[in-house]
Design an enzyme around this catalytic site. Structure first.
Site, short mmCIF file in Angstrom:
data_model
loop_
_atom_site.label_atom_id
_atom_site.label_comp_id
_atom_site.label_asym_id
_atom_site.label_seq_id
_atom_site.Cartn_x
_atom_site.Cartn_y
_atom_site.Cartn_z
N LYS A 5 -2.62 -2.80 7.79
CA LYS A 5 -3.85 -2.38 8.46
C LYS A 5 -4.08 -3.21 9.72
CE LYS A 5 -6.50 -0.56 4.56
NZ LYS A 5 -7.76 -0.70 3.78
N TYR A 15 -9.76 -10.98 -6.85
CA TYR A 15 -8.86 -11.05 -8.00
C TYR A 15 -9.19 -12.22 -8.91
CZ TYR A 15 -6.29 -7.50 -5.54
OH TYR A 15 -5.96 -6.33 -4.91
N ARG A 54 -0.75 -1.97 -6.82
CA ARG A 54 -0.89 -3.07 -5.84
C ARG A 54 -1.85 -4.12 -6.39
NH1 ARG A 54 -1.21 -4.69 -0.24
NH2 ARG A 54 -3.36 -5.02 0.47
N HIS A 82 -2.54 2.91 -6.13
CA HIS A 82 -3.13 1.71 -5.54
C HIS A 82 -3.40 0.65 -6.61
CE1 HIS A 82 -4.74 -0.30 -2.05
NE2 HIS A 82 -5.86 -0.59 -2.69
N ARG A 98 0.87 -1.17 0.00
CA ARG A 98 0.00 0.00 0.00
C ARG A 98 0.91 1.23 0.00
NH1 ARG A 98 -2.15 -3.51 3.97
NH2 ARG A 98 -4.26 -4.25 3.48
N HIS A 135 -4.09 -9.29 3.52
CA HIS A 135 -5.54 -9.30 3.70
C HIS A 135 -5.90 -10.16 4.90
CE1 HIS A 135 -6.38 -8.33 -0.82
NE2 HIS A 135 -6.16 -7.25 -0.11
#
Length: 310
Positions: free
Chosen positions: A184, A287, A255, A252, A161, A278
């Site tokens: 995150k 994806y 990524r 982004h 990110r 994730h």
């Protein structure tokens, strides 16, 4: 306007403090939770026509929750945003129910509005390479050009990110074969670093006129301050316009391209999930939809009975 009771306001702050201390939630996430739950708590007394205290939450019904959701939709909140807001509110109510021993099955049973998930918009392989090369042409100062190339190479080469790339410090360089990235929610992951990405960062360090202290940011602005997200977005925008790439070609998107191209090359979802950081595999599974859409497009155009050839 009737304000939420002090007890509710205090409870909200306690909930956020617990999420910060025990779950390691990011400050931006906590601010979004505070905003969403505060809006819900401010709505209740207007809807009920009287002040609502902590105990009053136990009387919330399914119609009450739907009235709040309808109120937000009428104010222009989209289905996707409302689903996020509802998740925050239910998290808070669930915490209150457990802490106070309350029965809240009714408000916690409300369903989020359905919405179509946005698929990632990756950049093609050739376009990604062209973008990185064109980024190097956007600034007349050579060291700034090498800095910009280093950042976008990390985004595409490591799937970082932009916030993660800009969080790197002088102590992280020279880059090793792997990087330990905190993403995150304070979730740590190990990311392999390609030789080309390590070299791009070394080129930048060699040319950078500013002292890169171990505790300071690795990437600096022209004046030596921490490099901003906006600066990276701006140079990427200039490069993609020069190449005639769509507006979806953002930092982004690099990524997203990292993940999509790994999947196309045979990478498995679990590995890609770990590389991206994730928390849920369902996020990474978006994806597969991108790859399926690409395959179906080729099928439609190539097969004799394809819709686009009929």
């Amino acid at each position: 306007m009737i304000a939420p009771s002090p007890a509710l306001t205090e409870a909200l702050e306690l909930w956020l403090a617990q999420l910060r201390a025990l779950d390691g939630r990011a400050e931006n996430t906590l601010e979004a939770y505070r905003r969403d739950v505060s809006g819900f708590l401010a709505f209740l007394p207007q809807h009920k026509g009287q002040a609502i205290g902590l105990a009053g939450l136990a009387s919330l019904t399914l119609p009450d929750m739907r009235a709040w959701m309808a109120h937000e939709r009428a104010g222009g909140v989209g289905a996707r945003s409302l689903a996020r807001m509802l998740s925050a509110v239910k998290g808070f109510l669930g915490w209150i129910a457990e802490r106070e021993g309350m029965e809240m099955s009714a408000p916690l049973s409300v369903r989020a509005p359905k919405y179509q998930r946005k698929l990632p918009r990756p950049v093609g392989r050739a376009a990604a390479r062209d973008l990185i090369q064109t980024v190097s042409l956007q600034h007349p100062e050579p060291w700034v050009a090498t800095r910009d190339v280093a950042v976008v190479t990390l985004l595409y080469g490591c799937g970082l990110r932009i916030s993660e790339a800009l969080a790197l410090t002088g102590a992280d360089a020279p880059l090793a074969d792997v990087l330990r990235i905190t993403g995150k929610g304070g979730k740590e992951r190990i990311v392999p670093v390609l030789p080309i990405a390590r070299q791009a960062v070394e080129d930048y360090r060699r040319d950078c006129p500013h002292r890169l202290e171990p505790a300071g940011p690795l990437f600096r602005s022209v004046r030596g301050k921490p490099l901003s997200r906006r600066a990276v977005a701006k140079v990427t925008e200039a490069a993609r316009m020069q190449l005639g790439l769509p507006a979806t070609c953002t930092p982004h998107a690099l990524r997203h391209s990292f993940a999509t191209h790994l999947l196309e090359a045979g990478g498995d979802l679990r590995t890609i999930q770990e590389l991206l950081g994730h928390a849920s595999l369902s996020t990474t599974q978006a994806y597969t939809a991108v790859d399926t859409a690409r395959l179906m497009d080729v099928y439609d155009r190539a097969h004799p009975m394809g819709r686009k050839r009929a």
